[in-house]
Design a protein around this motif. Sequence first.
Motif, PDB file in Angstrom:
ATOM      1  N   ARG A 269       0.822  -1.226   0.000  1.00 50.32           N
ATOM      2  CA  ARG A 269       0.000   0.000   0.000  1.00 50.32           C
ATOM      3  C   ARG A 269       0.849   1.266   0.000  1.00 50.32           C
ATOM      4  NH1 ARG A 269      -5.203  -2.256   0.984  1.00 50.32           N
ATOM      5  NH2 ARG A 269      -5.870  -0.506  -0.321  1.00 50.32           N
ATOM      6  N   HIS A 270       2.154   1.100  -0.136  1.00 50.15           N
ATOM      7  CA  HIS A 270       3.084   2.221  -0.033  1.00 50.15           C
ATOM      8  C   HIS A 270       2.705   3.388  -0.944  1.00 50.15           C
ATOM      9  CE1 HIS A 270       7.517   3.712  -0.472  1.00 50.15           C
ATOM     10  NE2 HIS A 270       6.741   4.585   0.117  1.00 50.15           N
ATOM     11  N   GLU A 271       2.427   3.072  -2.223  1.00 54.39           N
ATOM     12  CA  GLU A 271       2.183   4.172  -3.169  1.00 54.39           C
ATOM     13  C   GLU A 271       0.877   4.897  -2.887  1.00 54.39           C
ATOM     14  OE1 GLU A 271       2.762   3.339  -7.346  1.00 54.39           O
ATOM     15  OE2 GLU A 271       4.779   2.593  -6.851  1.00 54.39           O
ATOM     16  N   GLU A 272      -0.143   4.124  -2.512  1.00 58.70           N
ATOM     17  CA  GLU A 272      -1.412   4.772  -2.137  1.00 58.70           C
ATOM     18  C   GLU A 272      -1.186   5.738  -0.978  1.00 58.70           C
ATOM     19  OE1 GLU A 272      -4.877   1.724  -1.933  1.00 58.70           O
ATOM     20  OE2 GLU A 272      -2.983   0.637  -2.168  1.00 58.70           O
ATOM     21  N   LEU A 273      -0.331   5.328  -0.038  1.00 61.98           N
ATOM     22  CA  LEU A 273      -0.079   6.190   1.119  1.00 61.98           C
ATOM     23  C   LEU A 273       0.688   7.440   0.711  1.00 61.98           C
ATOM     24  CD1 LEU A 273       0.485   3.326   3.662  1.00 61.98           C
ATOM     25  CD2 LEU A 273      -1.253   5.120   3.839  1.00 61.98           C
ATOM     26  N   ALA A 274       1.614   7.286  -0.228  1.00 64.62           N
ATOM     27  CA  ALA A 274       2.330   8.474  -0.727  1.00 64.62           C
ATOM     28  C   ALA A 274       1.336   9.433  -1.395  1.00 64.62           C
ATOM     29  CB  ALA A 274       3.426   8.061  -1.702  1.00 64.62           C
ATOM     30  N   ASP A 275       0.362   8.880  -2.125  1.00 64.18           N
ATOM     31  CA  ASP A 275      -0.658   9.721  -2.766  1.00 64.18           C
ATOM     32  C   ASP A 275      -1.514  10.442  -1.722  1.00 64.18           C
ATOM     33  OD1 ASP A 275       0.236   8.896  -5.207  1.00 64.18           O
ATOM     34  OD2 ASP A 275      -1.385   7.451  -5.556  1.00 64.18           O
ATOM     35  N   ILE A 276      -1.891   9.721  -0.677  1.00 60.95           N
ATOM     36  CA  ILE A 276      -2.703  10.331   0.390  1.00 60.95           C
ATOM     37  C   ILE A 276      -1.925  11.480   1.045  1.00 60.95           C
ATOM     38  CG2 ILE A 276      -3.611   9.909   2.719  1.00 60.95           C
ATOM     39  CD1 ILE A 276      -4.395   7.086   1.714  1.00 60.95           C
ATOM     40  N   ALA A 277      -0.644  11.248   1.307  1.00 58.33           N
ATOM     41  CA  ALA A 277       0.185  12.287   1.936  1.00 58.33           C
ATOM     42  C   ALA A 277       0.193  13.538   1.070  1.00 58.33           C
ATOM     43  CB  ALA A 277       1.609  11.765   2.154  1.00 58.33           C
ATOM     44  N   ALA A 278       0.338  13.336  -0.236  1.00 57.90           N
ATOM     45  CA  ALA A 278       0.390  14.488  -1.149  1.00 57.90           C
ATOM     46  C   ALA A 278      -0.970  15.178  -1.221  1.00 57.90           C
ATOM     47  CB  ALA A 278       0.831  14.025  -2.535  1.00 57.90           C
ATOM     48  N   ARG A 279      -2.035  14.382  -1.332  1.00 59.68           N
ATOM     49  CA  ARG A 279      -3.380  14.948  -1.468  1.00 59.68           C
ATOM     50  C   ARG A 279      -3.794  15.738  -0.232  1.00 59.68           C
ATOM     51  NH1 ARG A 279      -8.247  12.499  -0.171  1.00 59.68           N
ATOM     52  NH2 ARG A 279      -7.358  10.411  -0.088  1.00 59.68           N
ATOM     53  N   LEU A 280      -3.458  15.193   0.946  1.00 65.29           N
ATOM     54  CA  LEU A 280      -3.878  15.854   2.192  1.00 65.29           C
ATOM     55  C   LEU A 280      -2.829  16.837   2.707  1.00 65.29           C
ATOM     56  CD1 LEU A 280      -5.372  12.820   4.156  1.00 65.29           C
ATOM     57  CD2 LEU A 280      -6.573  14.460   2.690  1.00 65.29           C
ATOM     58  N   ASP A 281      -1.680  16.855   2.067  1.00 64.46           N
ATOM     59  CA  ASP A 281      -0.587  17.700   2.530  1.00 64.46           C
ATOM     60  C   ASP A 281      -0.228  17.396   3.990  1.00 64.46           C
ATOM     61  OD1 ASP A 281       1.376  19.604   2.296  1.00 64.46           O
ATOM     62  OD2 ASP A 281       0.076  21.286   2.806  1.00 64.46           O
ATOM     63  N   VAL A 282      -0.152  16.095   4.292  1.00 66.70           N
ATOM     64  CA  VAL A 282       0.260  15.629   5.621  1.00 66.70           C
ATOM     65  C   VAL A 282       1.478  14.731   5.419  1.00 66.70           C
ATOM     66  CG1 VAL A 282      -0.362  14.183   7.591  1.00 66.70           C
ATOM     67  CG2 VAL A 282      -2.088  15.639   6.550  1.00 66.70           C
ATOM     68  N   PRO A 283       2.606  15.056   6.033  1.00 66.56           N
ATOM     69  CA  PRO A 283       3.757  14.172   5.883  1.00 66.56           C
ATOM     70  C   PRO A 283       3.451  12.789   6.460  1.00 66.56           C
ATOM     71  CG  PRO A 283       4.357  16.217   7.026  1.00 66.56           C
ATOM     72  CD  PRO A 283       2.880  16.195   6.907  1.00 66.56           C
ATOM     73  N   LEU A 284       3.770  11.750   5.691  1.00 62.57           N
ATOM     74  CA  LEU A 284       3.657  10.377   6.198  1.00 62.57           C
ATOM     75  C   LEU A 284       5.029   9.733   6.051  1.00 62.57           C
ATOM     76  CD1 LEU A 284       0.276   9.088   4.671  1.00 62.57           C
ATOM     77  CD2 LEU A 284       0.704  10.021   6.954  1.00 62.57           C
ATOM     78  N   THR A 285       5.498   9.112   7.124  1.00 59.24           N
ATOM     79  CA  THR A 285       6.857   8.569   7.128  1.00 59.24           C
ATOM     80  C   THR A 285       6.836   7.118   7.585  1.00 59.24           C
ATOM     81  OG1 THR A 285       7.615  10.762   7.799  1.00 59.24           O
ATOM     82  CG2 THR A 285       9.197   8.948   7.989  1.00 59.24           C
ATOM     83  N   ARG A 286       7.517   6.264   6.813  1.00 59.78           N
ATOM     84  CA  ARG A 286       7.691   4.869   7.234  1.00 59.78           C
ATOM     85  C   ARG A 286       8.810   4.815   8.254  1.00 59.78           C
ATOM     86  NH1 ARG A 286       8.540   0.756   2.412  1.00 59.78           N
ATOM     87  NH2 ARG A 286       9.579   2.583   1.521  1.00 59.78           N
ATOM     88  N   ILE A 287       8.528   4.310   9.433  1.00 58.85           N
ATOM     89  CA  ILE A 287       9.535   4.351  10.505  1.00 58.85           C
ATOM     90  C   ILE A 287      10.021   2.964  10.905  1.00 58.85           C
ATOM     91  CG2 ILE A 287       8.646   6.536  11.408  1.00 58.85           C
ATOM     92  CD1 ILE A 287       7.446   4.791  13.756  1.00 58.85           C
ATOM     93  N   GLY A 288       9.432   1.904  10.367  1.00 60.57           N
ATOM     94  CA  GLY A 288       9.878   0.574  10.755  1.00 60.57           C
ATOM     95  C   GLY A 288       8.955  -0.499  10.232  1.00 60.57           C
ATOM     96  N   LYS A 289       9.112  -1.674  10.805  1.00 58.60           N
ATOM     97  CA  LYS A 289       8.419  -2.878  10.341  1.00 58.60           C
ATOM     98  C   LYS A 289       7.792  -3.630  11.510  1.00 58.60           C
ATOM     99  CE  LYS A 289       9.317  -3.946   5.892  1.00 58.60           C
ATOM    100  NZ  LYS A 289       8.123  -4.114   5.059  1.00 58.60           N
ATOM    101  N   VAL A 290       6.675  -4.273  11.237  1.00 59.95           N
ATOM    102  CA  VAL A 290       6.096  -5.206  12.206  1.00 59.95           C
ATOM    103  C   VAL A 290       6.825  -6.543  12.046  1.00 59.95           C
ATOM    104  CG1 VAL A 290       4.008  -6.423  12.922  1.00 59.95           C
ATOM    105  CG2 VAL A 290       3.862  -4.056  12.066  1.00 59.95           C
ATOM    106  N   VAL A 291       7.253  -7.103  13.181  1.00 61.36           N
ATOM    107  CA  VAL A 291       7.979  -8.373  13.145  1.00 61.36           C
ATOM    108  C   VAL A 291       7.295  -9.392  14.058  1.00 61.36           C
ATOM    109  CG1 VAL A 291      10.196  -7.241  12.665  1.00 61.36           C
ATOM    110  CG2 VAL A 291       9.529  -7.703  15.039  1.00 61.36           C
ATOM    111  N   ALA A 292       7.675 -10.660  13.892  1.00 60.98           N
ATOM    112  CA  ALA A 292       7.145 -11.705  14.769  1.00 60.98           C
ATOM    113  C   ALA A 292       7.735 -11.510  16.160  1.00 60.98           C
ATOM    114  CB  ALA A 292       7.510 -13.078  14.216  1.00 60.98           C
ATOM    115  N   GLY A 293       7.057 -12.035  17.162  1.00 61.69           N
ATOM    116  CA  GLY A 293       7.536 -11.908  18.543  1.00 61.69           C
ATOM    117  C   GLY A 293       6.842 -10.759  19.230  1.00 61.69           C
ATOM    118  N   ARG A 294       7.439 -10.292  20.327  1.00 65.42           N
ATOM    119  CA  ARG A 294       6.821  -9.221  21.102  1.00 65.42           C
ATOM    120  C   ARG A 294       7.844  -8.140  21.397  1.00 65.42           C
ATOM    121  NH1 ARG A 294       1.904 -10.849  23.141  1.00 65.42           N
ATOM    122  NH2 ARG A 294       1.622  -8.606  23.351  1.00 65.42           N
TER     123      ARG A 294
END
Length: 317
Positions: A269-294
Amino acid sequence: MGEFDLIKRYFTRATPSALLGIGDDAALLRVNPGNVLAVSTDMLVCGTHFLPDADPFLLGHKTLAVNLSDLAAMGAEPRWAVLAIALPEADEAWLAQFSAGFFALAQQHGVELVGGDTTRGPLNLCVTIFGDVPAQQALRRSGAQVGDDIWVSGRLGDAALALAHLQGRIVLPDEEIDSCAPALHQPQPRVALGLALRGIASSAIDISDGLLADLGHILDASQVGAEIDFAALPLSPSMQAHAAQPLVRQCILAGGDDYELCFTAPAARHEELADIAARLDVPLTRIGKVVAGRGCIVRDAAGNPLNVETGGYEHFR
Ligand code: ADP
Ligand code: MG
């Protein structure tokens, strides 16, 4: 001025979308067919959440903003609010400013104030907010999947840094205060973003108690872990300059009052999110990943785990 004149003058505005608004024993509300009500409440207590001399206009804004932020995190469309308020006295100048700040933000988001309660007592402000969302599209904390990206909106830590300055725990030059203080005094709830994330985000939360504490709620609810890249976190230039200082790092990772959204989404969904950020003029930043475990590991630019205090603010602790 009596209680009823006060309610009439400062808190009664047109409520065209309610069947019945202020003035009876209860409001009557109708949700869109097929939708469910998203209901949330948040209280601001003088001395705990704000100082007695807080600017009343900004306080009116923030009292509603923190509630709107919760609806944003659910992907719900804000519709109505009720306001319970305890006041030491009927200070009309204060009330005029408070209600102006409240209704300015309410109008921006199409929220109607349909009721409340007014009593004498130590200053205390409590809003309950009602929003509308298709049941299957509500953004919950529990949907994060291993492999999802972790995102945040806006930038982190500004409000906590401004508070640290107010409390004398750090001394900032004027231009840096000017850059971070609005986040503390006039947070902008990410309502449009929450709506845009319906059907895209796998989980979401608003950051009110600090990134790690609130992301931790997603991880607990979803029974997954996370890896966060500290260097990827969105920071204002002045934050960036001081990010190695322990206090500043604390503001970024565990400060409160950001009112940004933290959410997870499949990498596809990365590109859709980049489009949303541009359309709404809200910075969206990928900061990490969900991994197995806790649990959550924060890594520095070299990939080494940072030793950080993860707890956000908790009352009674
Ligand atoms: P009751 O005694 O039936 O609980 P109240 O006298 O407390 O009703 O309130 C009268 C009306 O004014 C109600 O419709 C209530 O929802 C509304 N109201 C009271 N305080 C506020 C407020 N601070 N903001 C908005 N509406 C309010
Ligand atoms: Mg009452």
